[in-house]
Design a protein around this motif. Structure first.
Motif, PDB file in Angstrom:
ATOM      1  N   UNK A  16       0.820  -1.214   0.000  1.00 40.86           N
ATOM      2  CA  UNK A  16       0.000   0.000   0.000  1.00 40.86           C
ATOM      3  C   UNK A  16       0.855   1.266   0.000  1.00 40.86           C
ATOM      4  N   UNK A  17       1.860   1.242  -0.834  1.00 40.09           N
ATOM      5  CA  UNK A  17       2.716   2.407  -1.010  1.00 40.09           C
ATOM      6  C   UNK A  17       2.320   3.096  -2.314  1.00 40.09           C
ATOM      7  N   UNK A  18       2.198   4.423  -2.273  1.00 42.79           N
ATOM      8  CA  UNK A  18       1.966   5.128  -3.539  1.00 42.79           C
ATOM      9  C   UNK A  18       3.317   5.347  -4.223  1.00 42.79           C
ATOM     10  N   UNK A  19       3.516   4.668  -5.346  1.00 45.18           N
ATOM     11  CA  UNK A  19       4.802   4.682  -6.049  1.00 45.18           C
ATOM     12  C   UNK A  19       4.768   5.664  -7.220  1.00 45.18           C
ATOM     13  N   UNK A  20       5.955   6.049  -7.617  1.00 44.58           N
ATOM     14  CA  UNK A  20       6.030   7.033  -8.699  1.00 44.58           C
ATOM     15  C   UNK A  20       5.373   6.532  -9.972  1.00 44.58           C
ATOM     16  N   UNK A  21       5.501   5.244 -10.266  1.00 41.01           N
ATOM     17  CA  UNK A  21       4.946   4.739 -11.530  1.00 41.01           C
ATOM     18  C   UNK A  21       3.421   4.829 -11.563  1.00 41.01           C
ATOM     19  N   UNK A  22       2.791   4.955 -10.390  1.00 37.36           N
ATOM     20  CA  UNK A  22       1.328   5.060 -10.369  1.00 37.36           C
ATOM     21  C   UNK A  22       0.833   6.377 -10.952  1.00 37.36           C
ATOM     22  N   UNK A  23       1.707   7.361 -10.995  1.00 37.61           N
ATOM     23  CA  UNK A  23       1.275   8.669 -11.524  1.00 37.61           C
ATOM     24  C   UNK A  23       0.657   8.519 -12.911  1.00 37.61           C
ATOM     25  N   UNK A  24       1.226   7.630 -13.705  1.00 37.20           N
ATOM     26  CA  UNK A  24       0.735   7.477 -15.083  1.00 37.20           C
ATOM     27  C   UNK A  24      -0.608   6.754 -15.132  1.00 37.20           C
ATOM     28  N   UNK A  25      -1.014   6.160 -14.015  1.00 40.18           N
ATOM     29  CA  UNK A  25      -2.322   5.485 -13.978  1.00 40.18           C
ATOM     30  C   UNK A  25      -3.429   6.390 -13.481  1.00 40.18           C
ATOM     31  N   UNK A  26      -3.069   7.582 -13.070  1.00 41.07           N
ATOM     32  CA  UNK A  26      -4.074   8.474 -12.468  1.00 41.07           C
ATOM     33  C   UNK A  26      -5.077   8.944 -13.508  1.00 41.07           C
ATOM     34  N   UNK A  27      -6.308   9.105 -13.104  1.00 38.12           N
ATOM     35  CA  UNK A  27      -7.314   9.781 -13.928  1.00 38.12           C
ATOM     36  C   UNK A  27      -6.864  11.235 -14.176  1.00 38.12           C
ATOM     37  N   UNK A  28      -7.344  11.819 -15.233  1.00 37.91           N
ATOM     38  CA  UNK A  28      -7.055  13.232 -15.488  1.00 37.91           C
ATOM     39  C   UNK A  28      -7.533  14.072 -14.304  1.00 37.91           C
ATOM     40  N   UNK A  29      -6.675  14.923 -13.815  1.00 39.12           N
ATOM     41  CA  UNK A  29      -7.053  15.818 -12.715  1.00 39.12           C
ATOM     42  C   UNK A  29      -6.992  15.195 -11.342  1.00 39.12           C
ATOM     43  N   UNK A  30      -6.686  13.907 -11.274  1.00 41.08           N
ATOM     44  CA  UNK A  30      -6.621  13.270  -9.953  1.00 41.08           C
ATOM     45  C   UNK A  30      -5.358  13.706  -9.220  1.00 41.08           C
ATOM     46  N   UNK A  31      -5.405  13.613  -7.889  1.00 43.61           N
ATOM     47  CA  UNK A  31      -4.242  14.042  -7.103  1.00 43.61           C
ATOM     48  C   UNK A  31      -4.181  13.289  -5.784  1.00 43.61           C
ATOM     49  N   UNK A  32      -2.960  13.330  -5.194  1.00 42.73           N
ATOM     50  CA  UNK A  32      -2.682  12.590  -3.965  1.00 42.73           C
ATOM     51  C   UNK A  32      -2.611  13.564  -2.790  1.00 42.73           C
ATOM     52  N   UNK A  33      -3.296  13.199  -1.705  1.00 43.10           N
ATOM     53  CA  UNK A  33      -3.251  14.003  -0.477  1.00 43.10           C
ATOM     54  C   UNK A  33      -2.643  13.167   0.653  1.00 43.10           C
ATOM     55  N   UNK A  34      -2.197  13.832   1.676  1.00 45.50           N
ATOM     56  CA  UNK A  34      -1.681  13.152   2.879  1.00 45.50           C
ATOM     57  C   UNK A  34      -1.712  14.195   3.995  1.00 45.50           C
ATOM     58  N   UNK A  35      -2.261  13.850   5.170  1.00 41.99           N
ATOM     59  CA  UNK A  35      -2.329  14.858   6.248  1.00 41.99           C
ATOM     60  C   UNK A  35      -0.958  15.143   6.871  1.00 41.99           C
ATOM     61  N   UNK A  36       0.052  14.363   6.513  1.00 36.92           N
ATOM     62  CA  UNK A  36       1.410  14.490   7.065  1.00 36.92           C
ATOM     63  C   UNK A  36       1.407  14.237   8.586  1.00 36.92           C
ATOM     64  N   UNK A  37       2.482  13.802   9.167  1.00 41.27           N
ATOM     65  CA  UNK A  37       3.745  13.471   8.523  1.00 41.27           C
ATOM     66  C   UNK A  37       3.706  12.114   7.807  1.00 41.27           C
ATOM     67  N   UNK A  38       4.463  12.041   6.731  1.00 40.50           N
ATOM     68  CA  UNK A  38       4.722  10.769   6.057  1.00 40.50           C
ATOM     69  C   UNK A  38       5.818  10.050   6.834  1.00 40.50           C
ATOM     70  N   UNK A  39       5.670   8.759   7.041  1.00 44.48           N
ATOM     71  CA  UNK A  39       6.736   8.008   7.696  1.00 44.48           C
ATOM     72  C   UNK A  39       7.896   7.798   6.720  1.00 44.48           C
ATOM     73  N   UNK A  40       9.007   8.445   6.984  1.00 42.92           N
ATOM     74  CA  UNK A  40      10.206   8.228   6.158  1.00 42.92           C
ATOM     75  C   UNK A  40      11.376   7.786   7.027  1.00 42.92           C
ATOM     76  N   UNK A  41      11.042   7.179   8.140  1.00 38.31           N
ATOM     77  CA  UNK A  41      12.072   6.678   9.037  1.00 38.31           C
ATOM     78  C   UNK A  41      12.923   5.652   8.295  1.00 38.31           C
ATOM     79  N   UNK A  42      14.226   5.941   8.133  1.00 38.91           N
ATOM     80  CA  UNK A  42      15.066   5.005   7.376  1.00 38.91           C
ATOM     81  C   UNK A  42      15.144   3.629   8.029  1.00 38.91           C
ATOM     82  N   UNK A  43      14.849   3.568   9.317  1.00 38.88           N
ATOM     83  CA  UNK A  43      14.904   2.269   9.995  1.00 38.88           C
ATOM     84  C   UNK A  43      13.560   1.567   9.971  1.00 38.88           C
ATOM     85  N   UNK A  44      12.598   2.160   9.332  1.00 34.85           N
ATOM     86  CA  UNK A  44      11.273   1.548   9.302  1.00 34.85           C
ATOM     87  C   UNK A  44      10.642   1.731   7.925  1.00 34.85           C
TER      88      UNK A  44
END
Lengths: 369, 369, 369
Positions: free
Chosen positions: A288-316
């Motif tokens: 359930x990760x939003x990957x860069x390659x998914x951008x090309x699958x998006x509907x026209x005008x679709x966009x990604x939201x996130x309330x933040x923070x995104x977990x970018x802990x290098x150990x996790x």
């Protein structure tokens, strides 16, 4: 701009902001429009006309749990309105925790409810606390002071996150973001499909936004997709609520199948700090990760939201939104909306403060007339 | 006084303050002179003339690591300039640590880079973070927002300490202190001998000051002495840098032998919190303590500096400067300069803010012309 | 109102507030009257006339130990007087603890004592620290700067709690509360019986209030009752002090027997964080709880005070005041005075700041005349 207060009162009674249930679709539309006016004023970097404000309102920020964005945008919003802001320093380490003080006593002490009548120690309370229901409890405490025959000076309480409960102002930010980002030539909520992923069980921002979308179920055709681990799906009461409010929802186990259907993809962090660790470590989070390659699958005008923070802990690893998308988000790619969404906390919270104090001004005028 | 901005621009491009390498000898002289003007104005306790400032600048202090003096003097300097200051409350305990947020995301969220164009959440960022290179990363994030066709509104980043990296504004304070304390009837850096002791390996203030002295190697005869534990000597790259910049340096194993040769004695605390504990406990720290009896061995006009804090933990003796000297320092003995040095953080940082915003004003004027 | 400074100087020398011993009965009466004037002004929610203040005083709040009410009411009081407030962020985690800095060095660095003469980094210091005597040490440090031939610019230090030592401004709040709550048709201290319960050994608020009552022993008939665990009784030196100052005191082992005799019942929390855990767990704390049924045993006009926080930790029952009384306290029941008492921290501390700065103004005028 702000001289003209919103035409429609958004509270029948008392201007607390405790959960998204309490607001009607009409009230929410008023809030969106008012926020648009504030965003314009701020963008010009001009001081706001505050002719209607004579009192030096004091907003008290009480964050018993850590907060970055909510605390910061509340501060900035209040500051932009020339209100005074008092941030209680690190309340999580003080009385309640260290000396066993109850939340009721802490609220009473910090607001001077039960104190000396007119002499108030805050004009608005913004509270975050680990316990579900904590903001409602705070509201109950401060309301006590309004039944004793004196002039009622309302002390509004804003819930800035009550544990796994709600976070209503975040969902106002989310709703506003959908209004500003979706260009479908129609009402932004019309015919919309919103895909939710991540921690739908404990994520209070998801809860709040779903309750809020429900308010528009009678007016617009709204479809909700859930795509996440089976252990982290939404609670039953929310699903029942959606059904009652004519929101169509669906579960899509395979994340890539859900993406091309969505107008809005709402990603969230898995809240390991609230989880029983056991489950967490065995989740195959890569699904359930939003990957860069998914951008090309998006509907026209679709966009990604996130309330933040995104977990970018290098150990996790992995992050729920691939870090390869960060440069695009920083460059304001229309498909990567999360930093703009975060930024909108300022005009949304400013508009909300303004509506609250306009409401209070009106209450006071009525009582003293 | 501040109406006349410094004649010489101290940045070619963008007014970040990331490391001392980036400043020329000319730029540093400008900063020293400007600071002298500010010190005079502050001493009179009169409000500064701020006619040239029309915008209410907002400085954001983000200290991901604890700070006393730098945070406090930054606050005071900004306050004296009638700027607004926003201190992010205890950022080290919030998202980055607790929820795995990346520094890039945190910076973007707190500055609204990638956000709504003109609507900025800060006009200047002062950042301290445990990672070397963190301030440069922050600068890279905020610079992203400046290439997108809109009016470029620079968002300067000031490095207030990046781990074992640098702490450039501290070295400005140190340079300024040398200017104010050394009375040799000539340029204060002419024919100077600076003795360094303590933690020369991990001490970022030492790093920063050495890089800065290097800038003056072509102009003045500068000699550097190192006297400390062999495990805590300066890094190779700094020694090479000094050699390249015509700074003569020498190692003096016995501290008492070094003292009578020095004009400035720069003491530092051994950073046990950054050390591999093993080494630390076996050091014979008593060898490199500045003792009261050394005062009589000082050259005429020589004085002792320390960036503070001095380690005076009763459970971890000895202090690197004997506590018997504290009363002299409090009484402003000319040989004990460390409290005055600390105090100079206010005028130095005020002058720096002023130069930065004068630079930005000029940039904006140029773009909108 | 504030144009007319108090007729009676309350300090002979220097306006530090270190312990309650230092104030005479006359001085305390002045403070009470001045506070009454401030309370009235605040209740009208009108800006105070500050014509006599030309300097933008800066108050520095340094809470090395956690504080809720004292920190908050100090902030509010300073804010109401249009003074600037600088709260040092979480000082307990910074240098002193983490890097072994001494309190002397920290005070010198944060006040710029030993620094650049007129250029002061604070005009008043409010300090809380875990060590008994810490505030007096701070005062000693800042006084050092006043003997060096320059114009003496006093830097007053207010003790906001020094470990198990004193907390004088809390006892001013307590004294003022007794003045406002006791309606005996006479001087509020005349013929009064004050019952103390809880932690009388380590409770600095009890210490401070007892020392303060002693000041009135010559003027009024004052009786003190102690009812608590034998391990937690008052220290010998306080008992001797009371005897010397004509305060009659008595020990009443059974709490219910003491209640009907008292005009004021002063409850306190047992400070488990300062105790040797061993004792604490074996105490039969239920014996010294103020229960709802005791209300009916109260003398006419009697009331319960508590400096807060009350221990209501669900994992460490019982609370020393039954939670059934909370709704009454919130509703301002005259017998439940603790929230009003807490609230009075604002006018008391405002009056104190005002008196201090009036005193300093007078000192400066005298020197420059």
């Amino acid at each position: 701009m702000t001289q003209a207060p919103p035409a429609l009162p958004i509270w029948d009674e008392f201007p607390h902001v405790l959960h998204t249930h309490q607001f009607s679709a009409e009230a929410l539309e008023v809030l969106v429009q008012h926020t648009q006016a504030f965003e314009k004023a701020f963008a010009k970097r001009q001081p706001l006309p505050r002719k209607s404000r004579k009192r030096p309102w004091l907003v008290k920020l009480m964050f018993f749990e850590a907060s970055t964005r909510t605390e910061d945008t509340s501060w900035l919003a209040a500051h932009r309105l020339h209100m005074r802001v008092r941030t209680i320093p690190h309340p999580q380490t003080f009385s309640s925790a260290a000396k066993g003080e109850s939340l009721t006593d802490a609220i009473a002490a910090l607001t001077r409810v039960g104190g000396l009548g007119e002499m108030r120690a805050a004009d608005c309370l913004v509270i975050r606390h680990k316990d579900e229901g904590s903001a409602s409890l705070a509201a109950k405490v401060v309301d006590t002071a309004n039944g004793d025959g004196e002039i009622k000076l309302p002390l509004p309480v804003i819930n800035a996150g009550d544990g796994t409960g709600q976070h209503p102002t975040q969902s106002f930010v989310d709703l506003y973001t959908i209004h500003q980002e979706r260009r479908n030539g129609n009402h932004p909520l019309e015919n919309i499909t919103v895909l939710f992923s991540g921690d739908l069980k404990r994520g209070r921002t998801v809860n709040s936004l779903l309750y809020l979308l429900g308010k528009f179920g009678e007016r617009h055709t709204i479809r909700v997709l859930f795509s996440t681990h089976s252990e982290l799906g939404p609670k039953q009461d929310i699903l029942q609520y959606l059904a009652r409010h004519r929101i169509h929802y669906e579960f899509v186990p395979e994340f890539p199948n859900a993406i091309p259907q969505a107008d809005v993809i709402y990603m969230t962090r898995i809240q390991r700090e609230r989880s029983d660790g056991a489950n967490y470590t065995t989740l195959d989070r890569g699904r359930y990760v939003f990957r860069k390659e998914y951008l090309s699958h998006l509907k026209t005008g679709a966009f990604v939201m996130h309330p933040l923070p995104i977990n970018r802990d290098p150990e996790d690893p992995p992050a729920e939104i691939d870090d390869e998308l960060t440069p695009l988000a920083l460059k304001k790619d229309p498909r990567c909306a999360w930093f703009r969404q975060s930024h909108r906390g300022v005009p949304v919270r400013a508009a909300l403060f303004d509506i609250i104090f306009a409401h209070i001004d009106a209450m006071i005028k009525k009582q003293t007339a």
